[in-house]
Design a protein around this motif. Structure first.
Motif, mmCIF file in Angstrom:
data_model
loop_
_atom_site.group_PDB
_atom_site.id
_atom_site.type_symbol
_atom_site.label_atom_id
_atom_site.label_comp_id
_atom_site.label_asym_id
_atom_site.label_seq_id
_atom_site.Cartn_x
_atom_site.Cartn_y
_atom_site.Cartn_z
ATOM 1 N N LEU A 43 5.180 11.646 31.514
ATOM 2 C CA LEU A 43 6.636 11.573 31.530
ATOM 3 C C LEU A 43 7.188 12.066 30.196
ATOM 4 C CD1 LEU A 43 7.033 8.037 33.119
ATOM 5 C CD2 LEU A 43 7.057 10.228 34.279
ATOM 6 N N ASP A 44 8.230 12.873 30.273
ATOM 7 C CA ASP A 44 8.849 13.343 29.036
ATOM 8 C C ASP A 44 9.882 12.319 28.552
ATOM 9 O OD1 ASP A 44 10.895 13.710 30.818
ATOM 10 O OD2 ASP A 44 11.192 15.835 30.401
ATOM 11 N N LEU A 48 11.629 8.904 30.453
ATOM 12 C CA LEU A 48 11.447 7.554 29.912
ATOM 13 C C LEU A 48 12.797 6.885 29.609
ATOM 14 C CD1 LEU A 48 8.459 8.197 27.493
ATOM 15 C CD2 LEU A 48 8.399 7.006 29.686
ATOM 16 N N GLU A 49 13.741 7.665 29.101
ATOM 17 C CA GLU A 49 15.075 7.132 28.829
ATOM 18 C C GLU A 49 15.793 6.764 30.124
ATOM 19 O OE1 GLU A 49 19.190 8.608 26.726
ATOM 20 O OE2 GLU A 49 17.272 9.446 26.043
ATOM 21 N N GLU A 50 15.615 7.586 31.155
ATOM 22 C CA GLU A 50 16.231 7.286 32.454
ATOM 23 C C GLU A 50 15.638 6.016 33.061
ATOM 24 O OE1 GLU A 50 16.638 9.317 36.872
ATOM 25 O OE2 GLU A 50 16.025 10.557 35.171
ATOM 26 N N HIS A 54 17.744 2.651 33.910
ATOM 27 C CA HIS A 54 17.703 2.042 35.245
ATOM 28 C C HIS A 54 17.261 0.582 35.169
ATOM 29 C CE1 HIS A 54 18.743 5.770 36.899
ATOM 30 N NE2 HIS A 54 17.808 5.924 37.837
ATOM 31 N N LEU A 55 16.304 0.293 34.283
ATOM 32 C CA LEU A 55 15.861 -1.093 34.115
ATOM 33 C C LEU A 55 17.011 -1.988 33.676
ATOM 34 C CD1 LEU A 55 12.396 -0.767 32.323
ATOM 35 C CD2 LEU A 55 12.815 -1.742 34.562
ATOM 36 N N HIS A 56 17.756 -1.541 32.684
ATOM 37 C CA HIS A 56 18.830 -2.374 32.154
ATOM 38 C C HIS A 56 20.006 -2.479 33.127
ATOM 39 C CE1 HIS A 56 16.948 -3.172 28.345
ATOM 40 N NE2 HIS A 56 16.631 -1.886 28.230
ATOM 41 N N ILE A 110 6.260 4.825 36.903
ATOM 42 C CA ILE A 110 6.459 6.272 37.031
ATOM 43 C C ILE A 110 7.926 6.589 37.309
ATOM 44 C CG2 ILE A 110 5.887 8.328 38.356
ATOM 45 C CD1 ILE A 110 3.234 7.008 39.019
ATOM 46 N N ASP A 111 8.542 5.795 38.211
ATOM 47 C CA ASP A 111 9.910 6.082 38.613
ATOM 48 C C ASP A 111 10.561 4.798 39.126
ATOM 49 O OD1 ASP A 111 12.175 7.608 39.091
ATOM 50 O OD2 ASP A 111 11.499 8.289 41.057
#
Length: 116
Positions: A43-44, A48-50, A54-56, A110-111
């Motif tokens: 993952l670039d 990773l930022e996306e 999404h987690l937050h 991963i996603d």
């Protein structure tokens, strides 16, 4: 013509001596599983930022999310709500639709997709 184990061109002579040892079977099955394994996707920084965003968002608004995970060469999907994000130990706790709690390391994610 009557076919027996001495008939030329037929391999019936060795039919009764066929066998597979348990060690051979285990190796055969492990090779079959190893062929299905995939390498971990790289993952670039943007991905990773996306994932982090999404987690937050998911924990803040209690969204139902679908996680795609890489575990020991295989991909797995878990659908549920995020219960807790442990920043120090770098893992996420997810409560799936059945109420079971999963502890997932950040590096195996991963996603993440939101489910409407």
């Amino acid at each position: 013509m009557n076919i027996n184990k001495l008939t030329p061109g037929y391999n019936l002579r060795w039919e009764s001596s066929r066998m597979m040892l348990p060690e051979h079977r285990e190796q055969f099955l492990s090779n079959k599983i190893d062929k299905k394994r995939i390498n971990k996707p790289i993952l670039d920084e943007n991905q990773l930022e996306e994932i982090d965003n999404h987690l937050h968002l998911a924990i803040g608004f209690h969204y139902l999310v679908k996680f795609s995970l890489w575990m020991e060469g295989f991909t797995k999907e878990i659908t549920g709500h995020i219960h807790y994000i442990d920043v120090l130990n770098k893992h996420v706790r997810i409560v799936d639709l059945n109420g079971k709690v999963h502890r997932i390391e950040n590096r195996s994610i991963i996603d993440i997709n939101f489910i409407d």
